[in-house]
Scaffold this motif. Sequence first.
Motif, PDB file in Angstrom:
ATOM      1  N   LEU A  32      -0.435   2.576 -11.205  1.00  0.00           N
ATOM      2  CA  LEU A  32      -0.533   1.250 -10.598  1.00  0.00           C
ATOM      3  C   LEU A  32      -1.182   0.236 -11.532  1.00  0.00           C
ATOM      4  N   ASN A  33      -1.999   0.689 -12.466  1.00  0.00           N
ATOM      5  CA  ASN A  33      -2.596  -0.249 -13.424  1.00  0.00           C
ATOM      6  C   ASN A  33      -1.551  -0.841 -14.357  1.00  0.00           C
ATOM      7  N   TYR A  34      -0.454  -0.126 -14.573  1.00  0.00           N
ATOM      8  CA  TYR A  34       0.625  -0.647 -15.410  1.00  0.00           C
ATOM      9  C   TYR A  34       1.375  -1.779 -14.715  1.00  0.00           C
ATOM     10  N   VAL A  35       1.351  -1.801 -13.383  1.00  0.00           N
ATOM     11  CA  VAL A  35       2.148  -2.779 -12.620  1.00  0.00           C
ATOM     12  C   VAL A  35       1.243  -3.641 -11.735  1.00  0.00           C
ATOM     13  N   TYR A  36       0.016  -3.888 -12.187  1.00  0.00           N
ATOM     14  CA  TYR A  36      -0.983  -4.604 -11.383  1.00  0.00           C
ATOM     15  C   TYR A  36      -0.445  -5.935 -10.873  1.00  0.00           C
ATOM     16  N   GLU A  37       0.290  -6.658 -11.712  1.00  0.00           N
ATOM     17  CA  GLU A  37       0.772  -7.987 -11.347  1.00  0.00           C
ATOM     18  C   GLU A  37       1.897  -7.956 -10.314  1.00  0.00           C
ATOM     19  N   GLU A  38       2.412  -6.771 -10.000  1.00  0.00           N
ATOM     20  CA  GLU A  38       3.464  -6.643  -8.987  1.00  0.00           C
ATOM     21  C   GLU A  38       2.954  -5.980  -7.711  1.00  0.00           C
ATOM     22  N   LEU A  39       1.626  -5.815  -7.625  1.00  0.00           N
ATOM     23  CA  LEU A  39       0.995  -5.168  -6.481  1.00  0.00           C
ATOM     24  C   LEU A  39       0.447  -6.216  -5.523  1.00  0.00           C
ATOM     25  N   LYS A  40       0.765  -6.100  -4.234  1.00  0.00           N
ATOM     26  CA  LYS A  40       0.241  -7.012  -3.227  1.00  0.00           C
ATOM     27  C   LYS A  40      -1.250  -6.732  -2.993  1.00  0.00           C
ATOM     28  N   SER A  41      -2.057  -7.789  -2.913  1.00  0.00           N
ATOM     29  CA  SER A  41      -3.509  -7.668  -2.696  1.00  0.00           C
ATOM     30  C   SER A  41      -4.087  -6.529  -3.528  1.00  0.00           C
ATOM     31  N   PRO A  42      -3.972  -6.590  -4.864  1.00  0.00           N
ATOM     32  CA  PRO A  42      -4.344  -5.449  -5.711  1.00  0.00           C
ATOM     33  C   PRO A  42      -5.801  -5.026  -5.596  1.00  0.00           C
ATOM     34  N   GLU A  43      -6.706  -5.999  -5.375  1.00  0.00           N
ATOM     35  CA  GLU A  43      -8.124  -5.641  -5.291  1.00  0.00           C
ATOM     36  C   GLU A  43      -8.414  -4.753  -4.076  1.00  0.00           C
ATOM     37  N   VAL A  44      -7.540  -4.786  -3.072  1.00  0.00           N
ATOM     38  CA  VAL A  44      -7.689  -3.933  -1.888  1.00  0.00           C
ATOM     39  C   VAL A  44      -6.792  -2.705  -1.977  1.00  0.00           C
ATOM     40  N   ASN A  45      -5.521  -2.928  -2.312  1.00  0.00           N
ATOM     41  CA  ASN A  45      -4.537  -1.841  -2.278  1.00  0.00           C
ATOM     42  C   ASN A  45      -4.654  -0.860  -3.436  1.00  0.00           C
ATOM     43  N   LEU A  46      -5.151  -1.322  -4.588  1.00  0.00           N
ATOM     44  CA  LEU A  46      -5.265  -0.414  -5.726  1.00  0.00           C
ATOM     45  C   LEU A  46      -6.233   0.738  -5.451  1.00  0.00           C
ATOM     46  N   PRO A  47      -7.494   0.480  -5.055  1.00  0.00           N
ATOM     47  CA  PRO A  47      -8.384   1.615  -4.774  1.00  0.00           C
ATOM     48  C   PRO A  47      -7.922   2.462  -3.598  1.00  0.00           C
ATOM     49  N   ARG A  48      -7.391   1.834  -2.555  1.00  0.00           N
ATOM     50  CA  ARG A  48      -6.925   2.593  -1.389  1.00  0.00           C
ATOM     51  C   ARG A  48      -5.778   3.529  -1.767  1.00  0.00           C
ATOM     52  N   LEU A  94       0.824  -1.209   0.000  1.00  0.00           N
ATOM     53  CA  LEU A  94       0.000   0.000   0.000  1.00  0.00           C
ATOM     54  C   LEU A  94       0.861   1.263   0.000  1.00  0.00           C
ATOM     55  N   ILE A  95       1.878   1.300   0.861  1.00  0.00           N
ATOM     56  CA  ILE A  95       2.748   2.490   0.929  1.00  0.00           C
ATOM     57  C   ILE A  95       3.472   2.695  -0.395  1.00  0.00           C
ATOM     58  N   GLY A  96       3.990   1.596  -0.953  1.00  0.00           N
ATOM     59  CA  GLY A  96       4.660   1.694  -2.248  1.00  0.00           C
ATOM     60  C   GLY A  96       3.709   2.142  -3.347  1.00  0.00           C
ATOM     61  N   GLY A  97       2.454   1.647  -3.283  1.00  0.00           N
ATOM     62  CA  GLY A  97       1.461   2.057  -4.279  1.00  0.00           C
ATOM     63  C   GLY A  97       1.149   3.535  -4.190  1.00  0.00           C
ATOM     64  N   ILE A  98       0.957   4.035  -2.973  1.00  0.00           N
ATOM     65  CA  ILE A  98       0.721   5.475  -2.774  1.00  0.00           C
ATOM     66  C   ILE A  98       1.910   6.270  -3.295  1.00  0.00           C
ATOM     67  N   ALA A  99       3.117   5.767  -3.025  1.00  0.00           N
ATOM     68  CA  ALA A  99       4.335   6.469  -3.464  1.00  0.00           C
ATOM     69  C   ALA A  99       4.439   6.509  -4.977  1.00  0.00           C
ATOM     70  N   PHE A 100       4.048   5.405  -5.652  1.00  0.00           N
ATOM     71  CA  PHE A 100       4.164   5.393  -7.113  1.00  0.00           C
ATOM     72  C   PHE A 100       3.142   6.305  -7.771  1.00  0.00           C
ATOM     73  N   VAL A 101       1.929   6.374  -7.219  1.00  0.00           N
ATOM     74  CA  VAL A 101       0.924   7.261  -7.804  1.00  0.00           C
ATOM     75  C   VAL A 101       1.265   8.717  -7.512  1.00  0.00           C
ATOM     76  N   SER A 102       1.370   9.056  -6.226  1.00  0.00           N
ATOM     77  CA  SER A 102       1.609  10.465  -5.861  1.00  0.00           C
ATOM     78  C   SER A 102       3.026  10.903  -6.208  1.00  0.00           C
ATOM     79  N   GLY A 103       3.979   9.981  -6.103  1.00  0.00           N
ATOM     80  CA  GLY A 103       5.364  10.332  -6.404  1.00  0.00           C
ATOM     81  C   GLY A 103       5.597  10.633  -7.870  1.00  0.00           C
ATOM     82  N   THR A 104       4.815   9.995  -8.752  1.00  0.00           N
ATOM     83  CA  THR A 104       4.907  10.304 -10.182  1.00  0.00           C
ATOM     84  C   THR A 104       4.143  11.581 -10.497  1.00  0.00           C
ATOM     85  N   MET A 105       3.005  11.774  -9.827  1.00  0.00           N
ATOM     86  CA  MET A 105       2.207  12.980 -10.058  1.00  0.00           C
ATOM     87  C   MET A 105       2.963  14.242  -9.640  1.00  0.00           C
ATOM     88  N   ILE A 106       3.564  14.209  -8.451  1.00  0.00           N
ATOM     89  CA  ILE A 106       4.290  15.395  -7.970  1.00  0.00           C
ATOM     90  C   ILE A 106       5.666  15.399  -8.621  1.00  0.00           C
TER      91      ILE A 106
END
Length: 474
Positions: free
Chosen positions: A228-244, A17-29
């Motif tokens: 995160l949609n580009y790296v879905y297969e490398e995301l832990k528990s994607p059905e939970v962590n992706l929307p969060r 989850l933390i890595g996912g937040i970092a990849f979305v917001s870290g790329t945006m900013i």
Amino acid sequence: MAGEGTKGLSMKREIGLIGGIAFVSGTMIGSGIFMSPQFVLGYVGSPGASLVLWAVAGLVAMFAALSYTELGTVIPESGGEFTYILRIYGSCPAFFSAFTTVLVLKPCSAAAMAFSIAEYSTAPFYTECQPPQLLVKSVAAFAILLVAIINVLNVRVAVRVQVVFLVAKVLALAFIVIGSAVAVVQDSSRFVENLETQNSFKGSEISLSSMGMAFYQALWSYAGWYNLNYVYEELKSPEVNLPRAVVIAISMVTGLYLLVNISYLTVMTPRELMSSSAVAVTWGNKVLGSWGWIMSLAAALSAFGSLNGTFFSGGRVCFVAAREGHMPDILAMAHVRRLTPSPALIFTTIISLVVLIPGDFQSIVNYFSFTAWFFYGITLSGLVYLKIKKPELPRPYKVPIVLPILVILAAVFLVLAPIIDKPEIEYLYVTLFILSGALVYVPLIHYKLCPGLLTKLTVFLQLILEVAPADKNL
């Protein structure tokens, strides 16, 4: 790792989850919030209108990202638009999406960010003049190579780099907000003049063209909501962590962007802001004086984190497209020990460095931006189709159908507004370039006319790079 009975390698699920937040917001900013505010304000003409537009752009990014989240849970594969268009509409339109993304959008975006890193990092040493172009391009090339090495060596290290740089850039933006708050306490006249209700919308200039170009600038700063949609297969528990991850990241970024824009206007007049070439640096010079160089450093670090996120996701698009037979087989392989898609990342690096040589990538990005939103619109129309025609598909996460429809309408506006209001020959050149992909698709993908030489080259590169075919990680 590949399990028993599998034919190839599988990349590990390393992103939590933390890595996912970092990849979305870290790329945006990235460099956007340090440079785009003056352009947004220039197009709409007033502080109030610019703040409304920044908020609306954040809402569009949120709706689009949530819609992509449902697509990701319906089609649980990496690759983003390419994969979704492939599964819904078929091979041909998916190829054109990958062709444009892999050869133009991602490399040009990476080159633009690397150039921003170079300009900001060299600016403090050349206060009286512009830094030499050779130096700037050399530093930009070094940044691209450094990010490539990090991503090729280890996925976990790439994720940690993203988290560390996210913290650094959030602190930098928080510093701007706090510094401006202190300035307001000392002297509130500028804040009242720019942002008081009766003054904030004075001078607004709203037209089809100005709104379209202002949205392009603002949405450039939100680019990364789809990562995160580009790296879905490398995301832990994607059905939970992706929307969060999407909700937390985009909410945080939108709030920060609004606060930072307000902060700029507490110490600068709209005219000063619009005349600035790098608004955060101008803010630093006004508020910090001789310590203004700190903002140049902050902007460089911010752009570096964004470059890392863009590179990470861009390599995965190339990798997935090759895995589906739309690019050479070597690009669909992973390193046998590190389990990273190193051939795809190396290919992305080479294209990015080539784009860096002429240095005209900014205009390329501007003219190709409408194609990105064209493919976003096509992708989300696929979600609407699935909702209507295939409601029985399992959906761990759902969004109301109105959300993708609103984003599709925004995409139609962003694609057509600049062309209708201010048609330019460059848009025709871009369209012809995309259509030229047919010269590759028809013989090599559709008819599979693959020369034996390519097979020998694949085997040779496989041995040199120590890579093997990779399976889907579902």
